[in-house]
Design a protein around this motif. Structure first.
Motif, short mmCIF file in Angstrom:
data_model
loop_
_atom_site.label_atom_id
_atom_site.label_comp_id
_atom_site.label_asym_id
_atom_site.label_seq_id
_atom_site.Cartn_x
_atom_site.Cartn_y
_atom_site.Cartn_z
N GLN A 69 0.62 -1.26 0.08
CA GLN A 69 0.05 -0.17 0.07
C GLN A 69 0.78 1.11 0.03
N SER A 70 2.10 1.16 0.42
CA SER A 70 2.83 2.60 0.56
C SER A 70 4.23 2.17 0.30
N VAL A 71 5.06 3.29 0.20
CA VAL A 71 6.52 3.23 -0.28
C VAL A 71 6.98 4.07 1.03
N GLY A 72 8.31 3.32 1.28
CA GLY A 72 9.25 4.10 2.39
C GLY A 72 10.61 3.73 1.92
N ILE A 73 11.60 4.38 2.95
CA ILE A 73 13.06 4.59 2.63
C ILE A 73 13.47 4.05 4.06
N ILE A 97 6.78 9.04 -0.87
CA ILE A 97 7.51 8.31 0.20
C ILE A 97 6.75 8.77 1.47
N SER A 98 6.12 7.72 2.12
CA SER A 98 5.27 8.19 3.32
C SER A 98 5.86 7.79 4.81
N TRP A 99 6.98 7.08 4.68
CA TRP A 99 7.52 6.52 5.90
C TRP A 99 8.82 6.33 5.82
N VAL A 100 9.55 6.62 6.92
CA VAL A 100 11.18 6.61 6.76
C VAL A 100 11.70 5.84 8.06
N TYR A 101 12.71 4.96 7.92
CA TYR A 101 13.27 4.49 9.18
C TYR A 101 14.79 5.00 9.11
N CYS A 102 15.55 5.09 10.24
CA CYS A 102 16.62 5.67 10.47
C CYS A 102 17.65 4.74 11.16
N LYS A 103 18.70 4.46 11.06
CA LYS A 103 19.67 3.76 11.95
C LYS A 103 20.04 4.60 13.04
N ALA A 104 19.86 3.98 14.05
CA ALA A 104 20.16 4.58 15.41
C ALA A 104 21.48 4.08 15.94
N THR A 105 21.61 2.74 16.25
CA THR A 105 22.67 2.02 16.86
C THR A 105 22.96 0.60 16.11
N LEU A 159 6.90 5.26 14.34
CA LEU A 159 6.98 3.72 14.00
C LEU A 159 7.61 2.67 14.85
N PRO A 160 7.07 1.34 14.98
CA PRO A 160 7.43 0.29 15.87
C PRO A 160 9.24 0.26 15.63
N PRO A 161 9.95 0.07 16.59
CA PRO A 161 11.45 -0.23 16.59
C PRO A 161 11.62 -1.58 15.95
N VAL A 162 12.92 -1.52 15.23
CA VAL A 162 13.17 -2.49 14.20
C VAL A 162 14.71 -3.28 14.60
N LEU A 163 14.61 -4.56 14.52
CA LEU A 163 15.75 -5.13 14.81
C LEU A 163 16.31 -5.73 13.49
N ASP A 164 17.53 -5.34 12.95
CA ASP A 164 18.19 -5.52 11.88
C ASP A 164 19.14 -6.76 11.93
N VAL A 250 19.72 4.47 -2.03
CA VAL A 250 19.06 4.29 -0.97
C VAL A 250 18.12 3.28 -1.05
N ASP A 251 17.83 2.75 0.06
CA ASP A 251 17.04 1.48 0.05
C ASP A 251 15.49 1.79 -0.35
N LEU A 252 14.80 1.17 -1.13
CA LEU A 252 13.47 1.21 -1.24
C LEU A 252 12.67 0.26 -0.89
N ASN A 253 11.57 0.32 -0.26
CA ASN A 253 10.73 -0.59 0.46
C ASN A 253 9.19 -0.22 0.08
N VAL A 254 8.38 -1.21 0.29
CA VAL A 254 6.83 -1.16 0.17
C VAL A 254 6.10 -1.98 1.31
N SER A 255 5.02 -1.42 1.80
CA SER A 255 4.37 -1.95 3.07
C SER A 255 3.12 -2.33 2.88
N LYS A 256 2.54 -3.11 3.69
CA LYS A 256 1.16 -3.54 3.57
C LYS A 256 0.42 -2.57 4.18
N VAL A 257 1.11 -1.69 5.00
CA VAL A 257 0.29 -0.63 5.70
C VAL A 257 0.34 0.66 4.84
N ASN A 258 -0.80 1.32 4.92
CA ASN A 258 -1.09 2.58 4.13
C ASN A 258 -0.77 3.75 5.10
N TYR A 259 0.51 4.19 5.07
CA TYR A 259 0.93 5.48 6.19
C TYR A 259 0.38 6.68 5.46
#
Length: 259
Positions: A69-73, A97-105, A159-164, A250-259
């Motif tokens: 439903q949506s695109v993010g980076i 581009i409706s959502w973004v995740y940033c590397k924290a640590t 957005l929920p935290p992510v474990l990479d 840059v990484d491009l992603n799609v999500s099942k969630v419509n942000y």
């Protein structure tokens, strides 16, 4: 005959002179043309292309894979300085581009140098964003979880935290056990259930069925993961995206969630 040959050697041929002169002129012309081409390429790359980079947004939206439903980076210091105003305002990418995740640590002590600035600018633009932690399976998971919580300051309105998870552990069981610890600690401290980012290969051979309560963010560049799998929420389909305001790929992603 000897005298005649000697006389011919002393008398230069006008045809040879003309050929030599023509050859020199052709070479100079070739060099000039070549320099003009090089100058045009340099000018185009550094001036023309960045100012006139346009994308048919509607065409891109029509190409979002079925089931998403949506695109993010997702971004980190590897993208360098990002012009978010250009990305989300000037180039009108706020509807794409409706959502973004940033590397924290990463690991026990690494902090991405751009995380704080990225987060601040995204918050100012009211772009949904979240933080991710690059997992080191050879380091204690509780220490890594505490490090991520301290730096990311995860809130329920983010957005929920992510474990990479991208690297092998001492064994698959050891890796999975440590992931469970990190996920449990972070969820208990933040009130948010983390998402697991990993490759399609790791998901299919190591993690599928091991985390029934968690959703996965799958990286797969050569084939599409199953949209019918309820545990898959995001799909990273390329790491070579080109967007205005971001100089590096840059990484491009799609999500099942419509942000």
């Amino acid at each position: 005959m000897a005298v005649q040959k000697k006389y011919q050697k002393k008398k230069p041929s006008s045809a040879k002179k003309k050929t030599k002169k023509k050859g020199l002129t052709d070479f100079r012309l070739f060099v000039i043309v070549l320099l003009c081409i090089v100058a045009f390429v340099i000018y185009y790359y550094f001036y023309y292309r960045p100012q006139n980079y346009k994308v048919d947004r509607s065409q891109f939206l029509r190409n979002i894979p079925e089931g998403f439903q949506s695109v993010g980076i997702d971004i980190s210091h590897h993208q360098g300085k990002i012009d978010f105003d250009r990305l989300f305002v000037k180039e009108r990418y706020d509807t794409l581009i409706s959502w973004v995740y940033c590397k924290a640590t990463e690991g026990e002590d690494f902090i991405d140098k751009n995380f704080e600035n990225f987060e601040e600018e995204l918050n100012d633009l009211k772009i949904p964003n979240g933080a991710y932690h690059f997992f080191n399976p050879r380091k204690p998971p509780r220490t890594q979880a505490a490090h991520f919580i301290k730096i990311s300051k995860v809130k329920t309105d983010k957005l929920p935290p992510v474990l990479d998870v991208e690297t092998e552990g001492f064994s698959d069981k050891d890796l999975i056990d440590k992931m469970h610890i990190w996920l449990t600690v972070v969820e208990a401290e933040t009130g948010c259930r983390p998402i697991i980012y990993t490759s399609l290969y790791f998901y299919e051979t190591k993690f599928k069925g091991q985390f029934p309560s968690h959703q996965f963010w799958i990286a797969a560049y050569t084939r599409k993961p199953s949209v019918n799998d309820p545990n898959i929420i995001h799909w990273q389909y390329t790491d070579k995206g080109e967007l205005p305001g971001i100089r590096e790929k840059v990484d491009l992603n799609v999500s099942k969630v419509n942000y």
